[in-house]
Design an enzyme around this catalytic site. Structure first.
Site, PDB file in Angstrom:
ATOM      1  N   LYS A  75       3.817 -39.976   1.141  1.00 42.70           N
ATOM      2  CA  LYS A  75       4.765 -40.182   0.036  1.00 42.70           C
ATOM      3  C   LYS A  75       4.237 -41.281  -0.894  1.00 42.70           C
ATOM      4  CE  LYS A  75       9.068 -39.074   2.516  1.00 42.70           C
ATOM      5  NZ  LYS A  75       9.482 -37.951   1.676  1.00 42.70           N
TER       6      LYS A  75
ATOM      7  N   ARG B 158      12.366 -30.308   9.500  1.00 43.61           N
ATOM      8  CA  ARG B 158      12.609 -28.957  10.011  1.00 43.61           C
ATOM      9  C   ARG B 158      11.781 -28.672  11.259  1.00 43.61           C
ATOM     10  NH1 ARG B 158      10.955 -26.632   4.257  1.00 43.61           N
ATOM     11  NH2 ARG B 158      11.631 -28.737   3.711  1.00 43.61           N
TER      12      ARG B 158
END
Ligand code: BES
Ligand code: MN
Ligand code: ZN
Length: 512
Positions: free
Chosen positions: A280, A354
Site C-alpha cells: 500500500k 477474502r
C-alpha cells in the site's frame, strides 16, 4: 459510569443536576413545564427574552431555581418536536452528556428519555440513551502517560420514565444497553491498540481468558500446524510474509441445548495490513491496524451474548494474521488451494481479507449453523460506494438479509443491501485457477462478496463490509477518532430479535 432508572417529577429531585428538553422555537417540553410551574414561570420568561431558541446543540444552565431541589437545571435544545427522530435524539443525548461531563455535576437525573421520538418506545429511548452516553464518554488513553483528566467527571446518570408502568421495560433496556456498551468498548479498545501490541497471539490470549469468566464459554486456538492439517492454505498463504504466528480463534458459547444449531459470526482479523508484496502507499498506512475490526466486533458481540446469557448457541471464528511483505511472502501469480479444495490465483496480495475469510467460512460448515454472518473491513471500494454511514450487506438468503436490515434500523447501526448478482461472478474468472482473488477495478466491494459467496454455499450466509463504518479516520471532525465499535450493536440486536417475543422497538420505514 453508573446508570439507573426512576420515575418522578423533576422539581422533586435532590441531585446535582436535572436535565430537561426545550423544543424549537422556544417551547418547553412537558417536564420543563413542570419545573416552570414551580418557579413562577422563570423558564418561560427566559425563553421569551431569547436566552434559548431550542435548536439542537444549544444548552442553558440555571442554578438554584426556586421551587426545585436540584443544584442545577440544564436546559437542552431538542430542535422541532415534529422532526425528532433517531439521529436528532442521539445528537441531543451526546450534547447533554458532554455538557454534564464538563460542568462538574457528577450525578444527574435526565428527563430526555421522556422526549417523543418518532416511532420509538421507552425501551428504545432508554437503550440508546445509555449506549450513547457510554459512546460519548469513551476515551482511549491507556498508552498516554499524561492523561487528560476531567476534574469532576459525570459518574452517575438516572434516566427518567413518565410512569411506574414503564419501569420494567426501561430497566430491561438499561441492563441490555450496559452489556452492549461494554461489548462496544471492548471492540474499540482492541481495535485502537497498536499493531505491535494487538497481534494474533494477543487476541488469542484475550479470547482464551473469556473461558474463566463464563462457565458456558469455551475457546479453541488453531495454530499454523493445526491449520495446515485442515488444508487452510489460503489463510496460511497470507500469513507467510509475517513473523507473527497466525491464529484461528474459535469461541463457543452454549446458551441453550446442544442440539440447537448455532449462529456463527466470522470476523476478519488482519492485525496489520501493509498490502504485502502489493504494498500500500505510505499515507495513512497506520490506519490498517484497524483491519482486525471484524474480529474485534464479533469478539465484542460474543461477550455481550455471554454476559446477557442469551438463550442461543453462538460460535465466533476469528482468522488472525498480519499481511506483510518478505522473502517468504505470497506473490502475485501464486496459486493456492483453499480448505474447500477450490484453487485461487493471487493477482493482488492486498486482497488478503477474502483469503483468510474463505478458509474460515469453510471451517464454519462443521458447526452445521443456523446462519453465518461474516464481518470484515474488506474493501476501500465499499467506502466509495456507500460512504461512512451504513455497512455494506450481502447474503444468499432473503430472510437473513431482512433480519439484519431490521436489526440495523433498531440498533441505529445501519446496513445497506448490495447486489450479489451472478453477472458479477464472471469478473473473478482466472485462466490458471478456479478463480482470481480480485475482480478488477469496478464494483470492488461486490466482487469481494462474490468471492466469499463461493465458500458459503452450504448454509444461510450474510457478509458485512464494514470498511466505512469500523473507525473514524483522522480527517473526521470528531473529538474521539478511532474505532467505532460497529457493528457490535447490530450483531447483538440480531441475536436479541431471535427470541424477543415482544417487539423491542417499533420498526418504521423512514429512510427509503
Ligand atoms: N483492508 C483493506 C480494505 C480497506 C482499505 C478498508 C481502506 C478500509 C480502508 C483490504 O485488505 C484491501 O486492501 N482491499 C483492497 C482490495 C483490492 C486490492 C482489490 C482495496 O480495497 O483496495
Ligand atoms: Mn489488503
Ligand atoms: Zn485488509
Amino acid at each position: 459510569m453508573e446508570f439507573s432508572i426512576k420515575s418522578g417529577h423533576p422539581e422533586k429531585q435532590r441531585t446535582a443536576c436535572v436535565v430537561v428538553g426545550v423544543y424549537e422555537p422556544r417551547r418547553l417540553s412537558d417536564m420543563a413545564k413542570h419545573i416552570d410551574d414551580q418557579c413562577d414561570g422563570l423558564l418561560s420568561n427566559m425563553l421569551r427574552r431569547g436566552d434559548l431558541e431550542g435548536k439542537i446543540g444549544q444548552t442553558l444552565l440555571l442554578h438554584n431555581v426556586a421551587g426545585t431541589l436540584a443544584d442545577r437545571i440544564l436546559l437542552v435544545g431538542c430542535g422541532r418536536e415534529r422532526e425528532l427522530g433517531d439521529t436528532q435524539y442521539q445528537k441531543i443525548i451526546e450534547k447533554a452528556v458532554n455538557t454534564l461531563n464538563e460542568m462538574g455535576a457528577m450525578e444527574t437525573v435526565c428527563y430526555l428519555t421522556e422526549l417523543n421520538v418518532k416511532g420509538r418506545d421507552i425501551y428504545w429511548r432508554v437503550r440508546h440513551a445509555v449506549e450513547m452516553t457510554a459512546n460519548t464518554l469513551y476515551r482511549f488513553d491507556q498508552l498516554k502517560t499524561k492523561k487528560d483528566v476531567t476534574r469532576r467527571p459525570l459518574r452517575k446518570i438516572i434516566f427518567s420514565v413518565t410512569s411506574r408502568r414503564e419501569l420494567p421495560l426501561a430497566e430491561k433496556a438499561c441492563h441490555e444497553a450496559q452489556a452492549i456498551a461494554a461489548g462496544v468498548k471492548l471492540a474499540k479498545d482492541l481495535a485502537n491498540l497498536p499493531p505491535n501490541i494487538c497481534t494474533p497471539s494477543y487476541l488469542a490470549e484475550r479470547a482464551h481468558n473469556l473461558c474463566h469468566i463464563h462457565k458456558n464459554v469455551s475457546c479453541e486456538i488453531l495454530d499454523a500446524e493445526a491449520m495446515q492439517a485442515l488444508g487452510m492454505n489460503a489463510l496460511l498463504g497470507v500469513a507467510r510474509g509475517s513473523n507473527e504466528p497466525a491464529k484461528m480463534i474459535v469461541l463457543n458459547y452454549q446458551g441453550t441445548k446442544k442440539s440447537q444449531p448455532p449462529i456463527v459470526f466470522v470476523g476478519k482479523g488482519i492485525t496489520f495490513d501493509s498490502g504485502g508484496i502489493s504494498l500500500k502507499p505510505g499515507l495513512d498506512m497506520d490506519q490498517m491496524k484497524f483491519d482486525m475490526c471484524g474480529a474485534a466486533t464479533v469478539f465484542g458481540a460474543f461477550t455481550v451474548a455471554a454476559e446477557l446469557q442469551l438463550p442461543l448457541n453462538l460460535v465466533c471464528i476469528m482468522p488472525c494474521t498480519e499481511n506483510l511483505p518478505s522473502g517468504h511472502a505470497l506473490k502475485p501469480g501464486d496459486i493456492l488451494t483453499s480448505m474447500s479444495g477450490q484453487t485461487i490465483e493471487i493477482l493482488n496480495t492486498d486482497a488478503e481479507g477474502r483469503l483468510i475469510l474463505c478458509d474460515a467460512l469453510t471451517y464454519a460448515e462443521r458447526f452445521k449453523p443456523e446462519a453465518v454472518v461474516d464481518v470484515a473491513t474488506l474493501t476501500g471500494a465499499c467506502i466509495v460506494a456507500l460512504g461512512r454511514q451504513p455497512s455494506g450487506l450481502y447474503g444468499n438468503n432473503p430472510t437473513l438479509i431482512n433480519e439484519l436490515i431490521t436489526a440495523g434500523k433498531n440498533s441505529a447501526d445501519r446496513v445497506w443491501d448490495m447486489p450479489l448478482w451472478d453477472e458479477y461472478q464472471d469478473l473473478l474468472d482466472s485462466p490458471f485457477a478456479d478463480m482470481a482473488n480480485i475482480g478488477g477495478s469496478e464494483g470492488g466491494s461486490i466482487t469481494a462478496a462474490c468471492f466469499l459467496s463461493r465458500f458459503a454455499k452450504k448454509y444461510h450466509w450474510a457478509h458485512l463490509d464494514i470498511a466505512g463504518t469500523a473507525w473514524y479516520p483522522r480527517s473526521t471532525k470528531r473529538v474521539t477518532k478511532g474505532a467505532t465499535g460497529r457493528p457490535v450493536p447490530l450483531l447483538v440486536q440480531y441475536l436479541l430479535d431471535k427470541f424477543h417475543t415482544e417487539p423491542t422497538a417499533v420498526e418504521i420505514d423512514n429512510e427509503e
